[in-house]
Design an enzyme around this catalytic site. Structure first.
Site, PDB file in Angstrom:
ATOM      1  N   GLU A   1       0.813  -1.219   0.000  1.00 28.18           N
ATOM      2  CA  GLU A   1       0.000   0.000   0.000  1.00 28.18           C
ATOM      3  C   GLU A   1       0.848   1.271   0.000  1.00 28.18           C
ATOM      4  OE1 GLU A   1      -2.523  -0.660   3.422  1.00 28.18           O
ATOM      5  OE2 GLU A   1      -4.043  -1.640   2.205  1.00 28.18           O
TER       6      GLU A   1
ATOM      7  N   GLU B   1      -7.066  -7.506  -1.310  1.00 22.22           N
ATOM      8  CA  GLU B   1      -7.788  -7.373  -0.045  1.00 22.22           C
ATOM      9  C   GLU B   1      -9.240  -6.985  -0.300  1.00 22.22           C
ATOM     10  OE1 GLU B   1      -6.032  -4.949   2.970  1.00 22.22           O
ATOM     11  OE2 GLU B   1      -4.047  -5.892   2.819  1.00 22.22           O
TER      12      GLU B   1
END
Length: 833
Positions: A184, A253
């Site tokens: 991320e 995710e």
């Protein structure tokens, strides 16, 4: 496994084991359509199970239930700070045995995705980074800082070599088909300016240099350097587009729920909404999807981050914190998974035509492969059903749902129509009336410790206020800041009312003057930097000021989160009513790490036996800094065990030396926002909808894995009570399935299971147009008069049963339904014992 079609599961199992037998090396490649295993495009449905958030004894069951739920892959992060808590001192034992975990995945014939990071976020303490790394000279996290790069390279290489040595990459015959570097970074890269791009390029070069024989991914990294595959994280990733047309669409995710902070209600994400997100992803050319989380587990010890992430990491995942099925989510998603596998060839090799019908809310995707077709009809309207005309036939799609039609004619699945049962779990009292021993944690007092020029071992001295992480190396939540004030009659702070003022970025502060408690304060509403003040009185001569700073998990997300300082950073001052000040910030401060009853590893107590008191009459109640100790037997059976800490304040609990985590049952969820009726429709927002427990204790039950308990009983429970509470109502309970419910439309076969227990009572049964929800069903004006008897005959005395709701089904004597245009439904509520 409850509520499943045995024939479908048998076929699914054969497909899985035909996919991966774990005996030969596999070539993992990809194209713009899908991940390819030995040249064949595959549908990958994965779920996150974090090995440190459970126990080695739980792993086989969790992985098996994930497989039974329709997963063919398990994903995990790798957590640097628990594997290397001190520099070059490694721990891969117990539930940190990563190799054993990956082999457990392999034993079930599943694939694995290894997300090395080594930054993980994951609501994990300090984002997975070890505190010693922060305390090194000239280190800046996630930049081209040479010292940081050296340490990241060392740890990443260590993990890769461990996997290679155990032959765990698919290229070696192992289960790992994908690996991840970084995590991320694209979400925060702009904060790092000109160093961001060179850093991410360095990460890619490091990954490639390790030659693992499977592709590398970078999530939330739109500019991921080749050959890194960029991927998506979020509640919805159907609109995600890979960086080019030559790589597959991967969703690393899919958030099945959300985490929970101290002081929050419990987030819940409906099965319908998760299924909608999954179906939309595969409708729009997605082929690799991972649930985050599939099993959330428990933040044992001090692993929860945040700050203020609670000990439970249940996450409303398909498998709950204890490893039990979270129904209907587990079952509803399973049905979708089996359907997607049955369509694997057409979805990965077929021609795809996408069309919007008048508005982006109404859409169709048609996949064609030879003579076969499948249609996805999507309705993103969060309020109303919409009608789509396809090839001259009208199809009504419920709001916020996707319907999947085999041959574009036969409805196989709708994301908003749940036919899986709902499980109702309850904590049943097992062991109460505990007999306590107790002792008091002494208050640290610098005036009593320092004699002349000497000071006791274990103290650090400095003429400034230090960052808590720097002193503790994050080996403890607790750090004592201690100083002395010598007051004479000419001192402006002598003889009057004074206020002690402390500015802190610690999460909790306790203040003592001359050994007397003058006040405590905890951060509220996400404001972790706050001012503490309390009236105090000083005596003539030497006075001691002792401030205990407590952290509740270190920051785990954001740019430069490692630079957020914790602890008492000042100013610390005494203020008179006339606003005269005596600033103590530059005093000589002594620092002591931890509490006297815990060694710095926080694994066991070192208080001598003779220091414990056993009188129940003088048992301290609502007194801070008390140690409580008791023994208890092992609860009977195999049901999960929890520790109910009702009426306690805040602290830490150990069972047989195992730190089961921080507790804080006195922290209640404020307000009612989001705790009204839950509607699956519309984009999910964790703080706005489908929350539970408003006004209740944030967490009252704490998981005690059975592997922590002794078979012969005679277990030890130790509590450190920081705030003050009443231990007399502490008890051990077991989590049991007490009731199952379903509300299923006709045309289905309803499978029900009490998971090994017996169905003893039908509390409600109505086939027609019943209304309400589990626990509050009501009959409608249309019902089969034999509803109750049919369900009783099929289910009473059994562990599982099936009821046919097709035209061939058993219901007769149906009255009042002739004029209804709505499909009939069967609502049942059954007690399990």
């Amino acid at each position: 496994m409850e509520g499943y079609n045995a024939k479908a599961f048998f076929v699914f199992t054969i497909v899985l084991f035909a996919t991966y037998l774990g005996c030969q090396s596999a070539q993992i490649s990809y194209d713009g359509r899908a991940l390819k295993i030995d040249g064949q495009r595959r549908i990958i449905i994965s779920g996150s199970i974090h090995y440190p958030r459970s126990t080695t004894e739980m792993w086989p069951s969790l992985i098996r239930q994930a497989k039974e739920g329709g997963l063919n892959t398990i994903e995990t992060y790798v957590f640097w700070n628990v594997h290397e808590p001190l520099r070059r001192q490694y721990d891969f034992g117990g539930n940190l045995d990563l190799v054993r975990f990956i082999k457990a995945i392999q034993d079930e014939g599943l694939y694995a995705i290894l997300r090395i990071g080594p930054y993980v976020c994951a609501e994990w303490n300090f984002g997975g980074f070890p505190a010693w790394l922060h305390n090194m000279q000239n280190v800046t996290f996630r930049t081209t800082s040479p010292a940081f790069l050296d340490e990241m390279r060392t740890f990443t290489t260590l993990i890769v070599e461990m996997m290679k040595n155990a032959n765990l990459f698919a290229s070696q015959g192992g289960p790992i088909i994908l690996a991840q570097i970084e995590n991320e970074y694209g979400d925060v890269a702009w904060n790092f300016g000109s160093v961001a791009r060179p850093y991410i390029q360095w990460c890619a070069q490091l990954a490639e240099s390790l030659s693992i024989g499977v592709p590398w991914i970078m999530c939330q990294q739109p500019d991921a350097p080749d050959p890194m595959i960029n991927t998506c994280n979020g509640f919805y990733c159907d609109q995600f587009k890979p960086k080019n047309d030559n790589i597959p669409k991967i969703w690393t995710e899919n958030w099945t729920g959300w985490f929970k902070d101290w002081g929050d209600a419990t987030p819940r994400r409906t099965a319908e909404d998760v299924a909608f997100a999954v179906a939309r992803f595969y409708q729009l050319n997605g082929t690799v999807m991972n649930y985050y989380m599939y099993h959330g587990g428990t933040n044992f010890g001090r692993t929860s981050g945040g700050p203020y992430i609670i000990t439970s990491y249940d996450y409303d995942a398909p498998l709950n914190e204890y490893g039990l099925l979270n129904q209907p989510k587990w079952g509803h998603l399973r049905q979708l998974h089996l359907l997607l596998y049955s369509l694997e060839k057409i979805l990965t090799y077929g021609d795809h035509k996408y069309q919007e019908h008048g508005t982006y809310m109404l859409s169709s995707s048609v996949y064609t492969y030879g003579p076969e077709r499948v249609c996805f009809f999507g309705n993103a309207n969060s309020n109303d059903a919409m009608t789509l005309t396809f090839e001259g036939i009208q199809y009504t799609i419920p709001p916020w749902s996707v319907s999947i039609y085999r041959d574009c004619r036969t409805l196989a699945y709708n994301t908003a129509q749940v036919s899986a049962q709902t499980n109702v779990l309850d904590a049943v009292e097992d062991i109460a009336g505990l007999k306590w021993r107790w002792t008091i944690e002494p208050i640290e007092n610098l005036a009593q410790k320092v004699h002349g020029r000497h000071h006791p071992k274990g103290l650090t001295l400095a003429t400034e206020l230090l960052d808590q992480k720097t002193v503790t190396n994050d080996t403890s939540d607790y750090l004592w800041y201690m100083t002395t004030v010598d007051v004479n009659k000419k001192d402006p702070v002598w003889g009057g009312d004074l206020t002690l003022y402390v500015h802190t970025t610690g999460h909790v502060i306790h203040a003592f003057v001359n050994g007397i408690h003058v006040g405590s304060q905890a951060a509220q509403n996400g404001h972790f930097e706050f001012d503490f003040s309390s009236p105090v009185s000083l005596k003539h001569g030497m006075n001691s000021i002792s401030l205990l700073s407590a952290t509740v998990g270190l920051q785990n997300y954001g740019a430069f989160f490692d630079n957020i300082k914790n602890g008492i950073l000042g100013p610390v001052k005494l203020v008179t009513p006339n606003h005269e000040e005596k600033d103590l910030s530059k005093n000589t401060w002594a620092y002591k790490v931890g509490m006297g009853g815990i060694d710095q590893k926080q694994l066991y107590l070192n208080l001598p036996h003779q220091s414990w008191h056993s009188s129940q009459k003088s048992l301290p109640i609502n007194r801070m800094f008390v140690w409580y100790k008791t023994t208890f037997g092992t609860p009977s059976g195999l049901d999960p065990v929890v520790l109910n800490l009702q009426d306690l304040g805040k602290g830490t609990a150990w069972v047989n030396g195992h730190n089961i985590g921080r507790y804080w049952p006195s922290n209640f969820a404020a307000g009612q926002q989001g705790c009204q009726a839950c509607d699956y429709r519309g984009q999910y927002q964790p703080s706005q909808q489908c929350r539970r427990g408003c006004g209740n204790s944030t967490q009252q039950l704490y998981h005690v894995p059975r592997s922590f308990l002794r078979d012969e009983g005679n277990n030890d429970l130790v509590l450190f009570e920081e705030f003050g509470g009443d231990p007399r109502n502490v008890k051990f309970q077991t989590i049991k399935l007490v009731k199952i419910c379903a509300n299923v439309e006709e045309g289905n076969i309803l499978d029900l299971s009490c998971q090994g227990r017996v169905m003893t009572r039908i509390d409600f049964a109505s086939f027609g147009n019943p209304d309400g929800v589990c626990g509050a069903f009501t009959k409608g004006n249309c019902e089969a008069s034999d509803s109750l008897s049919v369900v009783q005959d099929a289910c009473i005395g059994k562990s599982r049963c099936s009821i046919d709701l097709t035209a061939k089904g058993p219901f007769r004597c149906i009255a009042g339904c002739e004029s209804s245009k709505e499909p009939r439904r069967l609502a049942v509520e059954i007690s399990c014992a």
